[in-house]
Design a protein around this motif. Sequence first.
Motif, PDB file in Angstrom:
ATOM      1  N   GLY A 292       0.841  -1.190   0.000  1.00 59.85           N
ATOM      2  CA  GLY A 292       0.000   0.000   0.000  1.00 59.85           C
ATOM      3  C   GLY A 292       0.877   1.241   0.000  1.00 59.85           C
ATOM      4  N   GLU A 293       0.256   2.393   0.156  1.00 63.04           N
ATOM      5  CA  GLU A 293       0.986   3.659   0.135  1.00 63.04           C
ATOM      6  C   GLU A 293       2.027   3.759   1.238  1.00 63.04           C
ATOM      7  OE1 GLU A 293      -1.420   7.151  -0.113  1.00 63.04           O
ATOM      8  OE2 GLU A 293      -2.760   6.223  -1.576  1.00 63.04           O
ATOM      9  N   ARG A 294       1.758   3.128   2.386  1.00 63.82           N
ATOM     10  CA  ARG A 294       2.677   3.231   3.524  1.00 63.82           C
ATOM     11  C   ARG A 294       3.407   1.930   3.825  1.00 63.82           C
ATOM     12  NH1 ARG A 294      -1.148   5.542   7.848  1.00 63.82           N
ATOM     13  NH2 ARG A 294      -2.791   5.386   6.326  1.00 63.82           N
ATOM     14  N   GLY A 295       3.463   1.044   2.882  1.00 62.60           N
ATOM     15  CA  GLY A 295       4.166  -0.218   3.103  1.00 62.60           C
ATOM     16  C   GLY A 295       3.220  -1.400   2.992  1.00 62.60           C
ATOM     17  N   TRP A 296       3.594  -2.492   3.642  1.00 59.68           N
ATOM     18  CA  TRP A 296       2.808  -3.724   3.575  1.00 59.68           C
ATOM     19  C   TRP A 296       1.560  -3.594   4.437  1.00 59.68           C
ATOM     20  CZ3 TRP A 296       3.773  -6.885  -0.167  1.00 59.68           C
ATOM     21  CH2 TRP A 296       5.069  -7.001  -0.677  1.00 59.68           C
TER      22      TRP A 296
END
Length: 146
Positions: A138-142
Amino acid sequence: MTEIGFYHLTRSTLEQALPRLLGRVLALQQRALVLCASEERLKSLDDALWTCPEPDWLPHGTRDGAVQPIFLTLADAPPPNGAQHLFLTEGSESVHLPLYARAFDLFDGGDENAVAAARRRWSAAKAAGHALTYWQQGERGWEKKA
């Protein structure tokens, strides 16, 4: 039973995502085996682990598996380095799965065939009684989805 995490790559390549995951394994003072499906991928991952910016040092190799904290290989064999973490790339599968505490099945979300194959592997692993998790970039990592 081995815990299997399915990692759906949607925002980066395998060469970009794998170093951080391996870095987490090393931070736990554990060892890993990366099972590659092709010589080209093995070479590409070897190069990526030498040049990745984060973490800046990932001790690994493709020979002398017993001494490598991270061992990259084409051979589905018991882990010569005593690895507890197995990384499966390009749809590779291992008959030695029970020897590992955890497996990471990484697949390319931009490849419809790879996604369909991952779904089949998920169904087979579920039927075999493995504990499963599904992670998507996702935008901020997993992000854990299941």
